[in-house]
Scaffold this motif. Structure first.
Motif, short mmCIF file in Angstrom:
data_model
loop_
_atom_site.label_atom_id
_atom_site.label_comp_id
_atom_site.label_asym_id
_atom_site.label_seq_id
_atom_site.Cartn_x
_atom_site.Cartn_y
_atom_site.Cartn_z
N LEU A 25 0.95 -1.10 -0.07
CA LEU A 25 -0.08 0.02 -0.12
C LEU A 25 0.83 1.21 -0.03
O LEU A 25 0.61 2.32 -0.88
CB LEU A 25 -0.91 0.22 1.32
N LEU A 26 1.93 1.18 0.74
CA LEU A 26 2.68 2.30 0.88
C LEU A 26 3.71 2.52 -0.35
O LEU A 26 3.75 3.77 -0.99
CB LEU A 26 3.90 2.08 2.05
N GLY A 27 3.98 1.54 -1.07
CA GLY A 27 4.72 1.34 -2.31
C GLY A 27 3.68 2.12 -3.39
O GLY A 27 4.14 3.10 -4.15
N GLU A 28 2.54 1.69 -3.38
CA GLU A 28 1.44 2.49 -4.31
C GLU A 28 1.12 3.95 -4.02
O GLU A 28 1.30 4.97 -5.09
CB GLU A 28 0.08 1.82 -4.12
N PHE A 29 1.31 4.18 -2.52
CA PHE A 29 1.03 5.58 -2.26
C PHE A 29 2.31 6.74 -2.74
O PHE A 29 2.21 7.61 -3.34
CB PHE A 29 0.91 5.81 -0.73
N ASP A 30 3.46 5.89 -2.44
CA ASP A 30 4.57 6.74 -3.15
C ASP A 30 4.51 6.95 -4.39
O ASP A 30 5.09 7.99 -4.93
CB ASP A 30 5.96 5.68 -2.73
N GLU A 31 4.27 5.92 -5.39
CA GLU A 31 4.06 5.95 -6.72
C GLU A 31 3.12 7.07 -7.18
O GLU A 31 3.52 7.78 -8.04
CB GLU A 31 3.67 4.59 -7.32
N SER A 34 4.58 10.35 -6.17
CA SER A 34 6.05 10.86 -6.98
C SER A 34 5.54 11.55 -8.30
O SER A 34 6.54 12.57 -8.53
CB SER A 34 6.64 9.54 -7.46
N GLY A 35 4.45 11.45 -8.61
CA GLY A 35 4.11 12.35 -9.73
C GLY A 35 3.61 13.59 -9.62
O GLY A 35 3.19 14.45 -10.39
N GLU A 43 3.55 15.89 3.73
CA GLU A 43 2.95 16.84 3.00
C GLU A 43 1.84 16.14 2.19
O GLU A 43 0.61 16.59 2.19
CB GLU A 43 3.73 17.70 2.08
N ALA A 44 2.01 14.97 1.65
CA ALA A 44 1.09 14.45 0.93
C ALA A 44 -0.04 13.71 1.81
O ALA A 44 -1.12 13.69 1.46
CB ALA A 44 1.89 13.11 0.17
N PHE A 45 0.48 13.19 3.03
CA PHE A 45 -0.47 12.70 4.12
C PHE A 45 -1.29 13.73 4.39
O PHE A 45 -2.58 13.66 4.92
CB PHE A 45 0.29 12.06 5.36
N ARG A 46 -0.64 15.02 4.99
CA ARG A 46 -1.69 16.15 5.54
C ARG A 46 -2.57 16.55 4.38
O ARG A 46 -3.88 16.75 4.92
CB ARG A 46 -0.49 17.31 5.68
#
Ligand code: NI
Length: 147
Positions: A25-31, A34-35, A43-46
């Motif tokens: 799940l974290l891998g998909e989130f980072d992907e 990243s774009g 910041e993305a979580f916020r």
């Protein structure tokens, strides 16, 4: 809720939390992020948290909101321009402005900015989207008042 910055001893308004997330799940989130040029994962979580809070706040029908309605339609469709304009006049108190773009020979794009109670904004958008000849319509809603 404040947190104590142990290194500097300064009380900040930031809280540090630890969360547990499955690796895939974290891998998909980072992907995903990243774009989007986020400076950090935090910041993305916020942004996700703010999004969820705004979503909850605006889902109450009485909340004052600002909405952006995007419509794509074929202006050759019979009396469609007149119908859409007439309906916008019906709701002139909620409709702040309309931007019209002639996309190509057939298609028009209209972006309508509305302001009012969530339920009213949704109702107006639903009416406009439902007009025959409108190919695509999407309403985006955000909170009207400052935090
Ligand atoms: Ni046009």
């Amino acid at each position: 809720m404040g947190g104590q910055d142990l290194q500097s001893g300064v009380v900040s308004d930031l809280a540090r939390i630890g969360i547990t997330v499955p690796n895939d799940l974290l891998g998909e989130f980072d992907e995903l992020i990243s774009g989007k040029d986020y400076p950090s994962r935090s910041e993305a979580f916020r942004d996700l948290i703010r999004d969820a809070l705004i979503e909850r706040a605006v889902s109450a029908g009485n909340e004052e909101v600002v909405g952006t309605l995007t419509l794509v339609y074929d202006h050759h469709a019979r009396q469609l321009n007149d119908r859409l304009t007439g309906m916008q006049h019906d709701h002139h108190t909620q409709i702040i402005t309309t931007v019209h773009v002639h996309l190509d020979h057939h298609n028009c794009l209209e972006v309508i900015i509305l302001r009012g109670k969530r339920a009213d904004v949704q109702k107006i958008a639903d009416r406009l989207i439902a007009v025959k000849g409108v190919r695509h319509g999407k309403l985006t809603v955000t909170k009207a008042e400052a935090h």
